[in-house]
Design a protein around this motif. Structure first.
Motif, short mmCIF file in Angstrom:
data_model
loop_
_atom_site.label_atom_id
_atom_site.label_comp_id
_atom_site.label_asym_id
_atom_site.label_seq_id
_atom_site.Cartn_x
_atom_site.Cartn_y
_atom_site.Cartn_z
N SER A 1 0.82 -1.22 0.00
CA SER A 1 0.00 0.00 0.00
C SER A 1 0.84 1.26 0.00
O SER A 1 0.31 2.37 -0.04
N THR B 1 -3.50 4.22 2.01
CA THR B 1 -4.18 3.50 0.94
C THR B 1 -3.67 4.03 -0.38
O THR B 1 -3.72 5.25 -0.60
N ALA B 2 -3.19 3.16 -1.25
CA ALA B 2 -2.64 3.58 -2.54
C ALA B 2 -1.61 4.71 -2.36
O ALA B 2 -1.57 5.66 -3.14
N GLY B 3 -0.82 4.61 -1.31
CA GLY B 3 0.24 5.57 -1.05
C GLY B 3 -0.20 6.86 -0.38
O GLY B 3 0.64 7.71 -0.07
#
Lengths: 173, 173, 173
Positions: free
Chosen positions: B14, B161-163
């Protein structure tokens, strides 16, 4: 005014596609639906049918399971394209044993040079226990890297949970 | 000014470790990386190598797969320590059949009495379907309890989340 | 002043039930706990016991694994009911091979016509890799649809992660 690039992340059956469709339909732009899914079995066929039946007449459907660049390059600035979804696209490439890093670079470049606004739907798959088999772990890691890259290239990123958006980046219009 | 204790939760791949590293590097403090992972196989070895290669020269690496107390007690107030991660630490203890409740109490006490600022990375593993095997369910529950306790002891808690970070507690500096 | 309907979503061992209990206990209303779980084995028995031991004397427990309508209709406007949880309820119905769409409609109607305030706890199960077996995929999808519907019917919806709430809809009182 919709952002140039939007990333819509969500779990399975989280309402992420329906949310992304409403998001696009709120604009006056020409609506394009870029389907990456391939109906390999009856279950997948049924999922594709449910999505198709929900979309109204304003939508034009384009099928592109592997290379999205030609379809994205053909769109003009009065269009918006909903790409559903990055997870199917990644799954197609993994099954075909493509060079994933190169395919991801091509995808990001195609999005950046697209004249139309784009909305990319993708799955969060990394919040369970570690999967038993190595391929599932590889997929999970590749999906994670792809989601990070897509979120970085988007102006707006949302996480859809139980049909409701949490903003990860940017501001909802 | 960074908070005394920060909890960084995220899924697999993530971007949680990269986010936590940048968070620490934004300070002028001495950077300590406390690695809890043990290279049991080639796959794990590869994951550790990727993390190691990413960190720059400012980082000092300490290895502590079980008892973090001595390493944490040795740090002074001009330091920050990134502990990566609670999930590997828990996994080591479960495999060694330690008394988990006692080990968790010791860990929380060591964090509370640490003179340095601490940043603990951990995995969210409870958002999938119920795992088939009992050990995976035990791990999932133990990880959940540990995450709740770590978040309660932190001044800042974020979900990556997603970086991208979502703030669960406190305020991003 | 608590909202009429509250939806509390969370992962396994995320602290969602404890959060929901505190949320209810912050009011002066009569506290009702509607338990949907059935102790089918020792592990489940243990989970139910832990939840029961945590709740104080203010709580009245009602057991209703299938049809919640009679229990909800019996409550007055000075009450709040914590339903724990939608995931067990769905699981019971799937094992009994009920018509899920009809059961979901009945549940939503019972919530809408309930004089008491309600708080529904549910699990997020769609953030892992695709499960191997078809039944698990069906469950995941049915749970996703149910969560979307429950969130749509609630005035307040929160996602509990590591014991901490993120607001998906409405405002925390």
């Amino acid at each position: 005014m919709l952002p140039s690039g939007t990333f819509v992340l969500g779990g399975a059956a989280s309402g992420k596609s329906a949310w992304a469709e409403s998001f696009c339909e709120s604009s006056d732009l020409t609506l394009n639906y870029l389907a990456t899914g391939q109906a390999r079995d009856a279950e997948m066929d049924q999922r594709i049918k449910i999505h198709k039946d929900r979309r109204n007449d304003r939508w034009q459907t384009i099928e592109a399971p592997f290379d999205l660049a030609p379809a994205l390059a053909a769109l003009d600035g009065d269009s918006i394209v909903l790409i559903d979804c990055a997870t199917m696209w990644l799954s197609n490439h993994m099954l075909a044993e493509t060079d994933l890093a190169a395919a991801q670079d091509d995808l990001l470049l195609a999005l950046q040079s697209c004249a139309a606004k784009w909305v990319m739907v993708s799955n969060e798959v990394g919040h369970g226990v570690v999967p038993d088999n190595a391929l599932a772990r590889q997929f999970r890691d590749a999906q994670g890297r792809l989601n990070i890259a897509l979120a970085a290239h988007a102006d707006l990123a949302v996480l859809v949970t139980a049909g409701l958006p949490l903003t990860l980046k940017g501001t909802l219009p």
